[in-house]
Design an enzyme around this catalytic site. Structure first.
Site, PDB file in Angstrom:
ATOM      1  N   TYR A 145       0.845  -1.210   0.000  1.00 40.54           N
ATOM      2  CA  TYR A 145       0.000   0.000   0.000  1.00 40.54           C
ATOM      3  C   TYR A 145       0.875   1.253   0.000  1.00 40.54           C
ATOM      4  O   TYR A 145       0.677   2.168  -0.797  1.00 40.54           O
ATOM      5  CB  TYR A 145      -0.878  -0.042   1.246  1.00 40.54           C
ATOM      6  CG  TYR A 145      -1.596   1.245   1.582  1.00 40.54           C
ATOM      7  CD1 TYR A 145      -2.683   1.678   0.824  1.00 40.54           C
ATOM      8  CD2 TYR A 145      -1.207   2.024   2.678  1.00 40.54           C
ATOM      9  CE1 TYR A 145      -3.350   2.853   1.149  1.00 40.54           C
ATOM     10  CE2 TYR A 145      -1.872   3.189   2.999  1.00 40.54           C
ATOM     11  CZ  TYR A 145      -2.938   3.598   2.241  1.00 40.54           C
ATOM     12  OH  TYR A 145      -3.607   4.765   2.561  1.00 40.54           O
ATOM     13  N   LYS A 149       1.209   4.994  -2.332  1.00 42.54           N
ATOM     14  CA  LYS A 149       1.024   6.361  -1.846  1.00 42.54           C
ATOM     15  C   LYS A 149       2.293   7.202  -2.061  1.00 42.54           C
ATOM     16  O   LYS A 149       2.214   8.405  -2.299  1.00 42.54           O
ATOM     17  CB  LYS A 149       0.587   6.347  -0.380  1.00 42.54           C
ATOM     18  CG  LYS A 149      -0.801   5.709  -0.173  1.00 42.54           C
ATOM     19  CD  LYS A 149      -1.930   6.427  -0.927  1.00 42.54           C
ATOM     20  CE  LYS A 149      -3.314   5.925  -0.554  1.00 42.54           C
ATOM     21  NZ  LYS A 149      -4.399   6.634  -1.255  1.00 42.54           N
ATOM     22  N   THR A 182     -11.454   4.478  10.265  1.00 44.45           N
ATOM     23  CA  THR A 182     -12.577   4.276   9.330  1.00 44.45           C
ATOM     24  C   THR A 182     -12.815   2.788   9.085  1.00 44.45           C
ATOM     25  O   THR A 182     -13.730   2.430   8.341  1.00 44.45           O
ATOM     26  CB  THR A 182     -12.263   4.926   7.961  1.00 44.45           C
ATOM     27  OG1 THR A 182     -11.096   4.279   7.426  1.00 44.45           O
ATOM     28  CG2 THR A 182     -12.011   6.404   8.059  1.00 44.45           C
TER      29      THR A 182
HETATM   30  N1  LIG Z   1      -8.141   5.735   7.204  1.00 45.54           N
HETATM   31  C1  LIG Z   1      -6.846   6.016   7.237  1.00 45.54           C
HETATM   32  O1  LIG Z   1      -6.161   5.847   8.263  1.00 45.54           O
HETATM   33  C2  LIG Z   1      -6.175   6.559   6.007  1.00 45.54           C
HETATM   34  C3  LIG Z   1      -4.884   7.055   6.170  1.00 45.54           C
HETATM   35  C4  LIG Z   1      -4.225   7.572   5.074  1.00 45.54           C
HETATM   36  C5  LIG Z   1      -4.833   7.619   3.844  1.00 45.54           C
HETATM   37  N2  LIG Z   1      -6.091   7.114   3.705  1.00 45.54           N
HETATM   38  C6  LIG Z   1      -6.673   7.192   2.356  1.00 45.54           C
HETATM   39  O2  LIG Z   1      -7.912   7.858   2.411  1.00 45.54           O
HETATM   40  C7  LIG Z   1      -8.765   7.382   1.373  1.00 45.54           C
HETATM   41  C8  LIG Z   1     -10.099   6.984   1.984  1.00 45.54           C
HETATM   42  O3  LIG Z   1      -9.873   5.945   2.922  1.00 45.54           O
HETATM   43  P1  LIG Z   1     -10.879   5.601   4.119  1.00 45.54           P
HETATM   44  O4  LIG Z   1     -10.083   5.487   5.340  1.00 45.54           O
HETATM   45  O5  LIG Z   1     -12.039   6.506   4.077  1.00 45.54           O
HETATM   46  O6  LIG Z   1     -11.270   4.093   3.737  1.00 45.54           O
HETATM   47  P2  LIG Z   1     -12.536   3.530   2.941  1.00 45.54           P
HETATM   48  O7  LIG Z   1     -13.751   3.818   3.723  1.00 45.54           O
HETATM   49  O8  LIG Z   1     -12.237   2.112   2.595  1.00 45.54           O
HETATM   50  O9  LIG Z   1     -12.570   4.426   1.625  1.00 45.54           O
HETATM   51  C9  LIG Z   1     -12.063   4.034   0.375  1.00 45.54           C
HETATM   52  C10 LIG Z   1     -13.217   4.033  -0.603  1.00 45.54           C
HETATM   53  O10 LIG Z   1     -12.730   3.792  -1.929  1.00 45.54           O
HETATM   54  C11 LIG Z   1     -13.586   2.845  -2.534  1.00 45.54           C
HETATM   55  N3  LIG Z   1     -12.963   2.189  -3.669  1.00 45.54           N
HETATM   56  C12 LIG Z   1     -12.125   1.123  -3.711  1.00 45.54           C
HETATM   57  N4  LIG Z   1     -11.824   0.806  -4.980  1.00 45.54           N
HETATM   58  C13 LIG Z   1     -12.504   1.699  -5.767  1.00 45.54           C
HETATM   59  C14 LIG Z   1     -12.637   1.865  -7.161  1.00 45.54           C
HETATM   60  N5  LIG Z   1     -12.026   1.062  -8.042  1.00 45.54           N
HETATM   61  N6  LIG Z   1     -13.416   2.879  -7.621  1.00 45.54           N
HETATM   62  C15 LIG Z   1     -14.074   3.689  -6.767  1.00 45.54           C
HETATM   63  N7  LIG Z   1     -14.005   3.567  -5.429  1.00 45.54           N
HETATM   64  C16 LIG Z   1     -13.229   2.570  -4.940  1.00 45.54           C
HETATM   65  C17 LIG Z   1     -13.911   1.883  -1.410  1.00 45.54           C
HETATM   66  O11 LIG Z   1     -15.022   1.045  -1.728  1.00 45.54           O
HETATM   67  P3  LIG Z   1     -15.161  -0.358  -0.903  1.00 45.54           P
HETATM   68  O12 LIG Z   1     -15.458   0.033   0.500  1.00 45.54           O
HETATM   69  O13 LIG Z   1     -16.288  -1.058  -1.563  1.00 45.54           O
HETATM   70  O14 LIG Z   1     -13.837  -1.040  -1.060  1.00 45.54           O
HETATM   71  C18 LIG Z   1     -14.209   2.870  -0.284  1.00 45.54           C
HETATM   72  O15 LIG Z   1     -15.535   3.354  -0.389  1.00 45.54           O
HETATM   73  C19 LIG Z   1      -8.031   6.211   0.716  1.00 45.54           C
HETATM   74  O16 LIG Z   1      -7.394   6.665  -0.472  1.00 45.54           O
HETATM   75  C20 LIG Z   1      -6.979   5.824   1.746  1.00 45.54           C
HETATM   76  O17 LIG Z   1      -5.829   5.256   1.146  1.00 45.54           O
HETATM   77  C21 LIG Z   1      -6.784   6.592   4.755  1.00 45.54           C
END
Ligand SMILES: NC(=O)c1ccc[n+]([C@@H]2O[C@H](COP(=O)([O-])OP(=O)(O)OC[C@H]3O[C@@H](n4cnc5c(N)ncnc54)[C@H](OP(=O)(O)O)[C@@H]3O)[C@@H](O)[C@H]2O)c1
Length: 263
Positions: A145, A149, A182
């Site tokens: 992952y 990033k 999340t």
């Molecule tokens: N939470 C953290 O600690 C954290 C930290 C750093 C960065 N981030 C970044 O923040 C962003 C959001 O993460 P989050 O924590 O909110 O997690 P999340 O709830 O899993 O959000 C990611 C979303 O992207 C969707 N997704 C996956 N593949 C996709 C595709 N091909 N087309 C469209 N949507 C797609 C997922 O759908 P499904 O649920 O159906 O898979 C989910 O709704 C991500 O880019 C993640 O890498 C999160």
């Protein structure tokens, strides 16, 4: 000023919360989701919260879905959709890494190129990339992952310089969330245990590793998305956003310190 803002992966987590927060500030939000069922659930929530938002399915890996943006004037594209993957680089199936790159980097870039067509033609627009502090500091067992990033943060910095040189008033910025609760981190760290059997170099350590990961995220994770959503709002509304926005600040500070000390 009211903007038209498209956000990907808005069915859950940070994307969902950012979509509601931006809509509450009066922006015209196009909240797009990975699946049609997520879109239905989000529409129902909008109705329940009396919040106007256009919701539709946009799987960023699907060219037909990406082309839904063609001809639509988008002021801000928020590339939030993302996948997690974990495991040691010494043994993880490279196809797993390929799949994460496909979503987090290649499809994100393909969608960005579609949006840029309109932005460059209209000489106005902003693209935000939701990267991660995992794109600033290599994280053992999260590299499948983390590498995506790193690539995304680097791509955003390079694209920003290119857009500046083009001089068409297209702004590029990176949002780097720290660990936020999340469910994303738990799902990501758990993924490796589905394939780490006796043949894994780390099999003997797997149980202890699981406990440590659970504790680490329980300690580190911000309990809600407010701090990062505030950064997304600031970058979306800025005339000239900064290159990087990090939240929670304490995690950003920790990363800076770790880098100073050679991590
Ligand atoms: N939470 C953290 O600690 C954290 C930290 C750093 C960065 N981030 C970044 O923040 C962003 C959001 O993460 P989050 O924590 O909110 O997690 P999340 O709830 O899993 O959000 C990611 C979303 O992207 C969707 N997704 C996956 N593949 C996709 C595709 N091909 N087309 C469209 N949507 C797609 C997922 O759908 P499904 O649920 O159906 O898979 C989910 O709704 C991500 O880019 C993640 O890498 C999160």
């Amino acid at each position: 000023m009211r903007k038209t803002i498209l956000i990907t992966g808005a069915g859950t987590g940070i994307g969902r919360d950012a979509a509601f927060a931006l809509a509450e500030r009066g922006h015209a939000v196009l909240a797009t989701t990975f699946s049609a069922s997520q879109a239905d659930a989000l529409r129902a929530e909008c109705a329940q919260r009396c919040q106007a938002m256009e919701v539709f399915k946009l799987d960023i890996t699907d060219a037909a879905d990406r082309n839904l943006l063609l001809g639509r004037p988008i002021d801000v594209l928020i590339n939030n959709a993302g996948l997690g993957e974990s495991g040691s680089l010494a043994e993880v199936d490279v196809n797993r890494i390929r799949k994460v790159f496909e979503v987090n980097v290649f499809a994100t870039l393909e969608l960005t190129q579609v949006a840029l067509k309109g932005m460059i033609a209209r000489q106005s627009g902003t693209v935000l990339f939701i990267s991660s502090i995992a794109g600033r500091l290599p994280m053992p067992f999260l590299m499948p992952y983390s590498m995506t990033k790193f690539a995304l943060s680097a791509a955003a910095a390079g694209l920003r310089a290119e857009m500046d040189q083009l001089g068409k008033n297209v702004q590029i910025a990176v949002i780097e969330p720290g660990a936020i609760h999340t469910g994303f981190n738990q799902a990501m760290t758990d993924r490796k245990y589905a394939w780490m059997d006796e043949s894994s170099y780390f099999f003997a350590q797997a149980k202890a590793m699981k406990v440590k990961e659970k504790r680490t995220f329980a300690f580190l994770e911000a309990r809600d998305t407010r701090s990062i959503v505030a950064k997304i709002i600031a970058a979306s509304e800025a005339r000239r956003p900064r290159l990087r926005y990090v939240a929670p600040w304490i995690q950003g500070f920790g990363i800076r310190l770790a880098r100073i000390f050679g991590a």
